[in-house]
Write a protein that holds these residues in place. Sequence first.
Motif, PDB file in Angstrom:
ATOM      1  N   GLY A 165       7.370   1.192  -8.469  1.00 13.76           N
ATOM      2  CA  GLY A 165       5.922   1.133  -8.584  1.00 13.76           C
ATOM      3  C   GLY A 165       5.417   0.424  -9.826  1.00 13.76           C
TER       4      GLY A 165
ATOM      5  N   TRP B 199       7.770  -7.542  -4.518  1.00  8.81           N
ATOM      6  CA  TRP B 199       7.072  -6.602  -5.391  1.00  8.81           C
ATOM      7  C   TRP B 199       6.975  -5.211  -4.791  1.00  8.81           C
ATOM      8  N   ASP B 200       7.232  -5.071  -3.481  1.00  6.20           N
ATOM      9  CA  ASP B 200       7.172  -3.764  -2.825  1.00  6.20           C
ATOM     10  C   ASP B 200       8.522  -3.052  -2.817  1.00  6.20           C
TER      11      ASP B 200
ATOM     12  N   GLY C 114       0.494  -3.572 -13.728  1.00 10.59           N
ATOM     13  CA  GLY C 114       1.242  -4.352 -12.748  1.00 10.59           C
ATOM     14  C   GLY C 114       1.290  -5.831 -13.056  1.00 10.59           C
TER      15      GLY C 114
ATOM     16  N   GLN D  50       2.426  -1.995  -9.736  1.00 13.69           N
ATOM     17  CA  GLN D  50       1.108  -1.447  -9.404  1.00 13.69           C
ATOM     18  C   GLN D  50       0.259  -1.345 -10.665  1.00 13.69           C
TER      19      GLN D  50
END
Length: 143
Positions: A59, A52-53, A66, A62
């Motif tokens: 983004g 997810w990063d 998110g 987020q």
Amino acid sequence: MSYTRDEEQGKDVIMFMEPSEATTPSKDSSSSSSDPKDQSAAFNPETGEINWDCPCLGGMAQPPCGDAFKEAFSCFVYSTAEPKGVDCVEKFKAMQDCFRANPEVYADQLDDEDDEDDEKDDDEKDATETEKKAEEKEEVKNV
């Protein structure tokens, strides 16, 4: 087809390869990373995990949407339906609704959607105009 950027000269380099080369993992140590924090891909098929990063997700994982994005993206990644992801339509609709409810955060995604809608509208108008012209020509022939 693949390309890289030569920063020293400011030029793009285009490299052509056979399809088998593109699908076979490279043995080159510079391109294969044993670093578990490698963020070059959102999904790791070896571990079955979603990163997810990953910067490639821009983004989207987020807040405020998110969770809706994660549900829709996970559904698509793990979908076994044919065509892939057809069972995730409702989750993607929920994600889009969240985007629309938060235009201050997701303006770029909404603009992209609007552009696609505009293109569809333009295509429909072109098709309608073409049909009308064909009908007019047919009427002229019949007179």
